[in-house]
Design a protein around this motif. Structure first.
Motif, PDB file in Angstrom:
ATOM      1  N   ALA A 159      26.243  31.281  51.323  1.00  0.00           N
ATOM      2  CA  ALA A 159      26.987  32.339  51.578  1.00  0.00           C
ATOM      3  C   ALA A 159      26.761  33.238  50.368  1.00  0.00           C
ATOM      4  CB  ALA A 159      28.488  32.213  51.609  1.00  0.00           C
ATOM      5  N   PHE A 160      25.975  32.695  49.442  1.00  0.00           N
ATOM      6  CA  PHE A 160      25.678  33.663  48.212  1.00  0.00           C
ATOM      7  C   PHE A 160      25.069  34.777  48.477  1.00  0.00           C
ATOM      8  CE2 PHE A 160      23.460  34.716  44.245  1.00  0.00           C
ATOM      9  CZ  PHE A 160      24.497  34.489  43.289  1.00  0.00           C
ATOM     10  N   ILE A 161      23.846  34.697  49.423  1.00  0.00           N
ATOM     11  CA  ILE A 161      23.026  35.807  49.614  1.00  0.00           C
ATOM     12  C   ILE A 161      23.805  36.903  50.382  1.00  0.00           C
ATOM     13  CG2 ILE A 161      22.347  34.785  52.060  1.00  0.00           C
ATOM     14  CD1 ILE A 161      20.058  36.463  49.180  1.00  0.00           C
ATOM     15  N   GLU A 162      24.840  36.460  51.035  1.00  0.00           N
ATOM     16  CA  GLU A 162      25.742  37.571  51.758  1.00  0.00           C
ATOM     17  C   GLU A 162      26.743  38.160  50.999  1.00  0.00           C
ATOM     18  OE1 GLU A 162      27.606  34.945  54.665  1.00  0.00           O
ATOM     19  OE2 GLU A 162      25.727  34.079  55.515  1.00  0.00           O
ATOM     20  N   GLN A 163      26.866  37.971  49.503  1.00  0.00           N
ATOM     21  CA  GLN A 163      27.782  38.974  48.901  1.00  0.00           C
ATOM     22  C   GLN A 163      27.134  40.123  48.213  1.00  0.00           C
ATOM     23  OE1 GLN A 163      30.645  37.003  48.896  1.00  0.00           O
ATOM     24  NE2 GLN A 163      29.606  35.719  50.088  1.00  0.00           N
ATOM     25  N   ASP A 164      27.782  41.239  48.054  1.00  0.00           N
ATOM     26  CA  ASP A 164      27.433  42.144  47.373  1.00  0.00           C
ATOM     27  C   ASP A 164      27.754  42.316  46.255  1.00  0.00           C
ATOM     28  OD1 ASP A 164      29.939  43.132  47.393  1.00  0.00           O
ATOM     29  OD2 ASP A 164      29.761  44.639  48.877  1.00  0.00           O
ATOM     30  N   PHE A 165      28.817  41.544  45.670  1.00  0.00           N
ATOM     31  CA  PHE A 165      29.202  41.498  44.233  1.00  0.00           C
ATOM     32  C   PHE A 165      29.906  42.532  43.534  1.00  0.00           C
ATOM     33  CE2 PHE A 165      26.130  37.758  44.632  1.00  0.00           C
ATOM     34  CZ  PHE A 165      26.945  36.883  44.458  1.00  0.00           C
ATOM     35  N   SER A 166      30.223  43.512  44.390  1.00  0.00           N
ATOM     36  CA  SER A 166      30.905  44.758  44.052  1.00  0.00           C
ATOM     37  C   SER A 166      32.219  44.392  43.463  1.00  0.00           C
ATOM     38  CB  SER A 166      30.746  45.779  45.020  1.00  0.00           C
ATOM     39  OG  SER A 166      31.890  45.365  46.254  1.00  0.00           O
ATOM     40  N   ASP A 167      32.995  43.473  43.943  1.00  0.00           N
ATOM     41  CA  ASP A 167      34.409  43.043  43.397  1.00  0.00           C
ATOM     42  C   ASP A 167      34.336  41.747  42.611  1.00  0.00           C
ATOM     43  OD1 ASP A 167      35.368  45.421  44.575  1.00  0.00           O
ATOM     44  OD2 ASP A 167      35.623  44.395  46.453  1.00  0.00           O
ATOM     45  N   GLU A 168      33.326  40.941  42.515  1.00  0.00           N
ATOM     46  CA  GLU A 168      33.257  39.776  41.939  1.00  0.00           C
ATOM     47  C   GLU A 168      31.811  39.686  41.405  1.00  0.00           C
ATOM     48  OE1 GLU A 168      34.981  35.447  43.296  1.00  0.00           O
ATOM     49  OE2 GLU A 168      33.749  36.432  44.738  1.00  0.00           O
TER      50      GLU A 168
END
Length: 244
Positions: A159-168
């Motif tokens: 699932a790492f590739i699906e994150q946008d990392f805007s909040d985390e």
């Protein structure tokens, strides 16, 4: 799932802290062991007569502290024992900056799937020929303090590739979702590349302080990260305590 029929909480102190202490007691006495799935939020709400928000806060903080691991679709588990605290502790830079009263911001520069680089082939033997590659710039109060270059094993953290990392942050996501068993690291002072000079706003002749860490679950590599810091604006430090 472990039963919760005998869960009891005290009558003093914030309720979320009482719940954290209760869970820590269960783990400390060995009733809940590493890898055990703990009761669901709904079950804890029913048994402890606490609000879902209170239960969520207790579980979220224990996850951030590395005591629990929350896996999407599977539940919440007791995390394996982690490294010593201090310099070698795997930390979330956003949490560190907030703890000293700063304002953390981050810019995701790149997130894509790539072939395993030659320098990581030995670490990935038998684990596939692809990795996720993430490049992120972290700032404190608007000033760049860390350039994070991270490689993640897709077979362990799909699932790492699906994150946008805007909040985390990537580190926060991995700490929350993928418990690690051990890690090795190397710290060095290096001559920066042109890209590192530009992104970290380095002065002429200023070195980068580099922390390179490989993190594992058993024999499998979860992630390799290189954290680059401005030599004039960053120092590694901390104290060592017993394993948690």
């Amino acid at each position: 799932m472990n039963n919760i029929n005998d869960l009891r909480i005290n009558t003093s102190g914030p309720l979320y802290q009482q719940i954290k202490d209760l869970i820590l007691h269960k783990i400390g006495t060995g009733e809940w062991r590493e890898g055990d799935r703990i009761p669901t939020e709904h079950a804890l709400v029913e048994e402890l007569k606490a609000s879902r928000m209170t239960i969520n806060r207790a579980l979220r903080e224990l996850t951030q502290e590395g005591v629990l691991a929350r896996r999407q679709g599977s539940g919440t588990f007791v995390a394996p024992s982690k490294l010593e605290s201090g310099l070698l502790e795997i930390r979330n830079i956003a949490t560190e900056i907030a703890a000293r009263g700063g304002d953390h911001s981050a810019e995701l520069l790149s997130l894509l799937e790539i072939a395993v680089p030659a320098e990581l082939e030995d670490l990935m033997v038998g684990q596939g020929d692809r990795l996720y590659h993430c490049l992120m710039l972290h700032s404190e109060n608007g000033v760049p303090v860390e350039l994070e270059e991270r490689y993640v094993n897709p077979s362990l953290v799909p699932a790492f590739i699906e994150q946008d990392f805007s909040d985390e942050t990537p580190s926060g996501f991995l700490i929350r979702t993928m418990p690690y068993s051990h890690a090795d690291h190397r710290i060095s002072a290096d001559i920066p590349t042109d890209e590192q000079k530009r992104l970290l706003r380095l002065k002429e002749g200023e070195p980068v302080l580099t922390l390179e860490r490989h993190t594992y679950a058993g024999d499998e590599m979860i992630t390799t990260v290189r954290l680059y810091h401005p030599g004039s604006r960053f120092a590694f430090g901390g104290t060592f305590t017993a394993d948690r």
